[in-house]
Every structure is written in structure tokens, then in C-alpha cells.
Scaffold this motif. Structure first.
Motif, PDB file in Angstrom:
ATOM      1  N   ASP A 173       1.543  -4.685  15.469  1.00 11.75           N
ATOM      2  CA  ASP A 173       2.103  -3.788  14.456  1.00 11.75           C
ATOM      3  C   ASP A 173       3.168  -4.575  13.713  1.00 11.75           C
ATOM      4  N   ALA A 289      -1.143  -4.530   9.592  1.00  9.46           N
ATOM      5  CA  ALA A 289      -2.202  -5.530   9.651  1.00  9.46           C
ATOM      6  C   ALA A 289      -1.956  -6.784   8.840  1.00  9.46           C
ATOM      7  N   VAL A 293      -4.388 -10.625   8.885  1.00  7.88           N
ATOM      8  CA  VAL A 293      -5.650 -10.667   8.159  1.00  7.88           C
ATOM      9  C   VAL A 293      -5.540 -11.584   6.949  1.00  7.88           C
ATOM     10  N   ILE A 301      -9.282  -3.543   3.689  1.00  9.06           N
ATOM     11  CA  ILE A 301      -8.412  -2.517   4.276  1.00  9.06           C
ATOM     12  C   ILE A 301      -7.895  -1.572   3.192  1.00  9.06           C
ATOM     13  N   GLY A 338      -5.122   1.322   9.176  1.00  8.47           N
ATOM     14  CA  GLY A 338      -4.610  -0.043   9.178  1.00  8.47           C
ATOM     15  C   GLY A 338      -4.443  -0.612  10.570  1.00  8.47           C
ATOM     16  N   SER A 339      -3.967   0.211  11.499  1.00 11.77           N
ATOM     17  CA  SER A 339      -3.746  -0.271  12.870  1.00 11.77           C
ATOM     18  C   SER A 339      -5.057  -0.602  13.565  1.00 11.77           C
ATOM     19  N   VAL A 342      -7.073  -3.832  12.374  1.00  4.66           N
ATOM     20  CA  VAL A 342      -6.621  -5.123  12.901  1.00  4.66           C
ATOM     21  C   VAL A 342      -7.631  -5.651  13.916  1.00  4.66           C
ATOM     22  N   ALA A 346      -8.569  -9.191  12.033  1.00  8.59           N
ATOM     23  CA  ALA A 346      -7.618 -10.246  12.398  1.00  8.59           C
ATOM     24  C   ALA A 346      -8.331 -11.591  12.442  1.00  8.59           C
ATOM     25  N   GLN A 369      -5.251  -1.841  20.180  1.00 10.96           N
ATOM     26  CA  GLN A 369      -4.772  -1.083  19.024  1.00 10.96           C
ATOM     27  C   GLN A 369      -4.959   0.417  19.245  1.00 10.96           C
TER      28      GLN A 369
END
Length: 446
Positions: A173, A289, A293, A301, A338-339, A342, A346, A369
Motif C-alpha cells: 500500500d 499501486a 506497476v 488500472i 487499486g489494492s 497490485v 506489479a 492484498q
């Protein structure tokens, strides 16, 4: 002896550049709360404008005091059971040296704590948009004080504090997808289920009274958010903060496009309210994120968040909860998107070497996550509902029906946002009263 020399050489020293950078970022994050006030203030009806502004501004006062007294210690002090922190030397901020560095970084403790203070101020202010038009100002002020104490300070420790359970689990985060946006969105949902709907919900028109004010607020939020996100790396030495800055801009622009495209297809128009809301949804989604990313991932996203948040804001009419200004639809849903993404986007080349599913990392990070997202969501929802219920059953959270209908600005603040008493309405000036009027004007007046 050689080892001691090596360790001394490796010890961080105060960086004037990073210190200045972080102070600027702190000021940018502070600007987000007045920006939010304008954003929300333009979205309500005229009779609630000042109350909406004040619900954000009071957070600047209350949370600042509590942060100095004990909030910083609870959020970032020595870990106690992976749930809270505590450091008695930080109570009142009286035993912190001017050049004492934040552990492992090149900025003073004072700089870190004031940067984090601005996060603590903003988060309860986000909740206020869900409660527009109907909450007593005294009840709201008490709720802010209790909520940051019981919910925000501990959750900040979970996510960012050394020893916090989410931090130790490896939940990514970067700048507050869980600690700020899911936290605020879940809290908003818990409170509105307790206090109920506005009078006239789904019956009376409740359109924004000033879309230019909404756009101004969105612009200030976007501007401040660049410091909110980029500053969360606490320095500018390795390019990660720059990556986050770029991804913040990219995802936000993509979300504007995604929201407007959905809106055009679904409702037939590109609205300014949609553009502003789309920008905020992209800012929310990239917040957790952006350090992990690539810019292409940020585009994905942003578009996903723009479309799904645009879809989510309509759920309140189907499910019957009155989220006045779409805090649940934008901040809770955007934070979750968004969380969780990831775990897919990522790259392993940003803030850490952790890679998501699309970059060969499997689903391990995704499950981490999920734990962070739903752990924070559940706690914030339940704790916030309980706090709201306690206040509602004691002093009462809502204004009276008559005050709500007449206007909460007059009832709670004895003011109105706009004074039209001197804006025209008198007799036009005649030639006799205006001897300098040109001949053409005199002819018309005659």
C-alpha cells in the motif's frame, strides 16, 4: 574497529534536498483537504454548502491536536501486538530532536510526522461526503475525534508501522489504498446505515449547485495528490517517487477517459461531474499501486477504476443506502480495485522485487492484498458503525427534520454560502440620477 567505521559511513545523514522535498509534499497534501471541501461543497445543494466546507475544515483542527498528543505515537510508535504502536517520548512531541532522523531515512522525524499528519487529517474528511445535508456539526466533530483514535491511528500502524500485521504480511500500500480510502469508504458505509437517508432521497432533485466549484476542487485534489503519492517514498534518491508521480498522472487521466466513455454509452453525455469524479477514482486506485506497476499498468488500472467506479455509484439507488456524494462508490470501490490489482500488475521492478500474476509472480501477492483489503474494510465498517450508533443514541447525530429541510447551513452555522440581498433588484439609474450618462443611454432610458 573497521566494522564500526563502515557502519558509521553507511548511517543515513540529513538530506536538505529530501527534507525540502518532503516539506513541499506535506504542504501539497494539506491542500487536499480544502480541495476536498470545495469538491464536496460544489456537489451539494446551496443550503448545505458551508456545512460541507466546515466538515472538512474541522478535521484540520481536531486531528492536528490529537496527532500531537498521541496519534503519532499510536500510529508509528513501537509495535504492541501488531495492532497499535506506542512511544511515550512522542507524546506531545516534546522529546524529538530537531535533526533526529526518521529511522532508515534522510529526513527528520518532524518532517515524517507532519507528512503523515496530513494523511490523518484528510481521511476522516473523506467520510463527510457520504453524510451531507443531515449531520449535527457537534456530533460530526465528536465522531472525527473518536474515529481517528479508534480506527485511523491503529489502521495506519497495521499498514505502515513497523510490526503492524499488514506491514509484516507484505501487503503493498504505497500511499493509502487501504489505510486511507478503503478505511474511509467502509466507515462511510457503516455510518450512513446507522443514521439513515436524507429527507427526499430518490424523490427530490439533489443536483450539485456549483459544478465549477466541483471542478476546482477536483483540480486541487489532483494537484495535491501528486505530493500525496510521490512523497510517500520519503525521498527522491532512487527514482521510485518519480515513477509514482508519473503513474499518478497517467492513471488519473485514464480514469477520466474511462468514466466519461462509460457515461456516454450509459447516459448519452459527457458530464463535468463525471470528469471530476473519474479523476478522483483514478487517483484513489493508483494510490496503493503506483510504486509497483509500470505506466502501462497505470493506464489499465485507471481505465478499470473509471468504469467500475462509474458503475458503482448507482448501486445506492438499487440497494437503498444514501451515500450523498459517492464516497462508497469512489473511495471504497476505487481503493479495493487499486489494492487488488497490485496482485496482477506489479512488475517487480519498482518499489520492490514482488511481481504480480501478469509478470510471473503467481497469486501470492494477490492473496496478501486480499487480506489487507478485507481486514481493514471489516474493522473500519464495524467500528465506525458502533461509534456512530453510540453518538446517535446519546446526543443524536442528525439535525431535526425542519432544520434539514430549511437548510443545515442556517441551522448549524447561522450563515449562507451566497448573499444575494445586494445583487440587483433596485430601480435602474435614470438620466436625472446619472448626469454623466451618454446621450445614447439617456435616449434608451427615456
Amino acid at each position: 574497529m573497521a566494522q564500526a567505521i563502515t557502519l558509521a559511513a553507511d548511517a543515513p545523514t540529513l538530506s536538505a534536498a529530501n527534507t525540502g522535498f518532503m516539506l513541499i509534499c506535506s504542504a501539497l497534501v494539506m491542500l487536499m483537504t480544502p480541495g476536498l471541501a470545495f469538491f464536496y461543497g460544489g456537489m451539494v445543494r446551496v443550503k448545505s454548502t458551508l456545512n460541507m466546507l466546515m466538515m472538512s475544515f474541522i478535521s484540520l483542527g481536531i486531528v492536528t491536536i490529537l496527532w500531537v498528543l498521541y496519534g503519532f505515537s499510536v500510529a508509528f510508535g513501537d509495535d504492541k501486538g501488531s495492532l497499535v504502536g506506542w512511544n511515550s517520548d512522542w507524546v506531545g512531541l516534546s522529546d524529538i530532536g530537531l535533526t533526529e532522523l526518521w529511522d532508515g531515512y534522510t529526513i527528520p522525524v518532524f518532517v515524517f510526522l507532519v507528512f503523515q499528519l496530513m494523511f490523518a487529517v484528510l481521511t476522516p474528511a473523506l467520510i463527510s461526503g457520504a453524510l451531507a445535508d443531515r449531520v449535527k456539526f457537534t456530533a460530526w466533530a465528536l465522531f472525527v475525534a473518536l474515529w481517528v483514535t479508534v480506527v485511523y491511528f491503529p489502521v495506519a500502524h497495521w499498514v505502515w508501522g513497523s510490526g503492524g500485521w499488514a506491514f509484516e504480511l507484505g501487503v503493498i500500500d504505497f500511499a493509502g489504498g487501504t489505510a486511507v480510502h478503503i478505511n474511509a469508504g467502509a466507515a462511510a458505509l457503516g455510518v450512513i446505515l446507522v443514521i439513515g437517508k436524507r429527507i427526499g432521497f430518490k424523490k427530490d432533485p439533489m443536483r450539485p449547485h456549483s459544478l465549477p466549484l466541483v471542478m476546482l476542487g477536483a483540480g486541487l485534489l489532483w494537484f495535491g495528490w501528486l505530493g500525496f503519492n510521490a512523497g510517500s517514498w520519503l525521498g527522491n534518491d532512487d527514482g521510485v517517487g518519480a515513477l509514482m508521480f508519473v503513474n499518478t498522472q497517467v492513471a488519473t487521466g485514464a480514469a477520466v477517459v474511462g468514466w466519461l466513455a462509460y457515461e456516454k454509452i450509459r447516459h448519452g453525455a459527457f458530464t463535468t461531474l463525471g470528469a471530476a469524479s473519474g479523476a478522483v477514482s483514478g487517483l484513489v486506485a493508483i494510490t496503493p499501486a503506483g510504486g509497483a506497476v509500470s505506466p502501462l499498468g497505470a493506464i489499465a488500472i485507471g481505465i478499470i477504476a473509471g468504469v467500475l467506479c462509474a458503475m458503482a455509484v448507482g448501486l445506492k439507488y438499487k440497494l437503498g443506502y444514501d451515500d450523498s456524494l459517492d464516497v462508497v462508490g469512489v473511495h471504497l470501490v476505487g481503493g479495493i480495485i487499486g489494492s487488488l490489482l497490485v496482485g496482477f500488475f506489479a512488475t517487480g521492478k519498482g518499489q520492490s522485487d514482488v511481481a504480480g500474476l501478469f509478470y510471473g509472480g503467481g497469486l501470492d501477492q494477490f492473496w496478501k492484498q486480499c487480506a489487507g483489503v478485507f481486514g481493514v474494510l471489516a474493522y473500519s465498517f464495524v467500528a465506525s458503525a458502533v461509534l456512530a450508533l453510540l453518538i446517535h443514541k446519546t446526543m443524536g447525530m442528525r439535525v431535526s427534520e425542519d432544520e434539514e429541510v430549511a437548510g443545515i447551513d442556517q441551522a448549524e452555522h447561522a450563515e449562507t454560502a451566497y448573499d444575494f440581498s445586494g445583487a440587483g433588484g433596485g430601480a435602474a439609474r435614470t438620466p436625472a440620477s446619472s448626469p454623466a450618462a451618454p446621450a445614447e443611454s439617456k435616449k434608451v432610458d427615456a
